[in-house]
Motif scaffolding. Sequence first.
Motif, mmCIF file in Angstrom:
data_model
loop_
_atom_site.group_PDB
_atom_site.id
_atom_site.type_symbol
_atom_site.label_atom_id
_atom_site.label_comp_id
_atom_site.label_asym_id
_atom_site.label_seq_id
_atom_site.Cartn_x
_atom_site.Cartn_y
_atom_site.Cartn_z
ATOM 1 N N HIS A 115 21.605 89.638 25.517
ATOM 2 C CA HIS A 115 22.944 88.494 25.737
ATOM 3 C C HIS A 115 22.800 88.002 24.837
ATOM 4 O O HIS A 115 20.963 86.969 24.418
ATOM 5 C CB HIS A 115 22.392 87.572 27.270
ATOM 6 N N TYR A 116 23.510 87.694 23.983
ATOM 7 C CA TYR A 116 22.939 86.161 23.094
ATOM 8 C C TYR A 116 23.093 84.958 23.278
ATOM 9 O O TYR A 116 24.909 84.797 23.598
ATOM 10 C CB TYR A 116 23.698 87.134 21.980
ATOM 11 N N PHE A 117 22.840 84.388 22.640
ATOM 12 C CA PHE A 117 22.597 82.683 22.464
ATOM 13 C C PHE A 117 22.720 82.470 21.882
ATOM 14 O O PHE A 117 21.834 82.092 20.632
ATOM 15 C CB PHE A 117 22.033 82.488 23.490
ATOM 16 N N GLY B 89 28.147 85.865 23.508
ATOM 17 C CA GLY B 89 28.577 87.147 23.980
ATOM 18 C C GLY B 89 27.783 88.480 24.297
ATOM 19 O O GLY B 89 25.965 88.218 24.662
ATOM 20 N N ILE B 90 27.831 89.328 24.501
ATOM 21 C CA ILE B 90 27.322 90.314 24.891
ATOM 22 C C ILE B 90 26.984 92.062 24.168
ATOM 23 O O ILE B 90 28.390 92.467 23.833
ATOM 24 C CB ILE B 90 26.944 91.214 26.398
ATOM 25 N N VAL B 91 26.179 92.336 23.981
ATOM 26 C CA VAL B 91 26.341 93.868 22.882
ATOM 27 C C VAL B 91 25.434 95.454 23.930
ATOM 28 O O VAL B 91 23.910 94.959 24.194
ATOM 29 C CB VAL B 91 25.159 93.500 21.598
ATOM 30 N N ILE C 72 31.122 73.854 15.628
ATOM 31 C CA ILE C 72 30.922 74.531 16.865
ATOM 32 C C ILE C 72 32.077 75.078 17.286
ATOM 33 O O ILE C 72 32.450 74.573 17.711
ATOM 34 C CB ILE C 72 29.978 74.639 17.212
ATOM 35 N N SER C 73 32.979 76.512 16.596
ATOM 36 C CA SER C 73 34.243 76.894 17.649
ATOM 37 C C SER C 73 33.746 77.929 18.630
ATOM 38 O O SER C 73 33.284 78.545 18.888
ATOM 39 C CB SER C 73 35.279 77.465 16.353
ATOM 40 N N LYS C 74 34.787 77.136 19.738
ATOM 41 C CA LYS C 74 34.513 77.826 21.344
ATOM 42 C C LYS C 74 35.608 79.063 21.070
ATOM 43 O O LYS C 74 36.422 78.839 22.130
ATOM 44 C CB LYS C 74 34.749 76.401 22.369
ATOM 45 N N GLU C 75 35.067 80.329 20.321
ATOM 46 C CA GLU C 75 36.021 81.004 20.616
ATOM 47 C C GLU C 75 35.658 82.347 21.633
ATOM 48 O O GLU C 75 34.735 82.310 22.180
ATOM 49 C CB GLU C 75 36.006 82.197 19.406
ATOM 50 N N SER C 76 36.381 83.465 21.827
ATOM 51 C CA SER C 76 36.105 83.869 23.239
ATOM 52 C C SER C 76 34.738 84.646 22.951
ATOM 53 O O SER C 76 34.563 84.939 21.709
ATOM 54 C CB SER C 76 37.428 85.031 23.632
ATOM 55 N N LYS C 77 34.294 85.196 24.212
ATOM 56 C CA LYS C 77 33.173 85.625 23.383
ATOM 57 C C LYS C 77 32.398 86.974 23.727
ATOM 58 O O LYS C 77 33.915 87.818 23.423
ATOM 59 C CB LYS C 77 32.065 85.717 24.978
ATOM 60 N N LEU C 78 31.777 87.091 22.418
ATOM 61 C CA LEU C 78 31.606 88.547 22.113
ATOM 62 C C LEU C 78 31.417 90.004 23.307
ATOM 63 O O LEU C 78 30.908 89.443 24.080
ATOM 64 C CB LEU C 78 30.652 88.762 20.178
ATOM 65 N N SER C 79 32.613 90.796 22.809
ATOM 66 C CA SER C 79 31.869 92.217 23.695
ATOM 67 C C SER C 79 31.684 93.158 23.190
ATOM 68 O O SER C 79 32.698 93.571 22.536
ATOM 69 C CB SER C 79 32.679 91.736 25.148
#
Length: 177
Positions: free
Chosen positions: A109-111, A93-95, A2-9
């Motif tokens: 809030h997506y997990f 991230g959050i949509v 799993i890559s640890k990229e920045s959170k989606l917004s």
Amino acid sequence: MISKESKLSLRLQDREFPFAYIDHDREIARGIVFDEEKNFYFVRIHRDDSFGKATLIETAGGGVEKGESLETAIKRELKEELGAEVEILQEIGIVSDYYNHVHRHNINHYFLCKVRSFGEKNLMPYEIRDFHMETLKLSYEVAIEEYKKCSNTKLGRLIAQREVPVLEEVKKMLLIH
């Protein structure tokens, strides 16, 4: 891996239903749930209500109850809707989106969650009676096709607009080719 990229917004607008006003916010916890074979789990919903008649695909999840943490909410919702015990791997991230039809702003809030086991679901009576909810087990590619297929209704387009970008982010996170 799993890559640890920045959170989606993402902040999305409702272009399907006319805007009158927004009178409430709803905090929602949603899970992108997968297993060892990288199958993904969703709910299929059959609706015939004020949004219209539609058969939809959606990630499992729901409202965060007062005093409940996001992590507790997602685990509860996934147990209720999928019967799944999961390990939360990371926040995606959050949509932020809107349902003009019901005057609501959603903060989703997506997990990313990996299935540990499946057991009994605990659906609410209205989820059984009104939505006829069922579990779908799909590959990434088939899930994307299902979202496209279910985009033939206003509500289906709103859901796809919210969820397809999240799935695309998960594809990168899980390095799916």
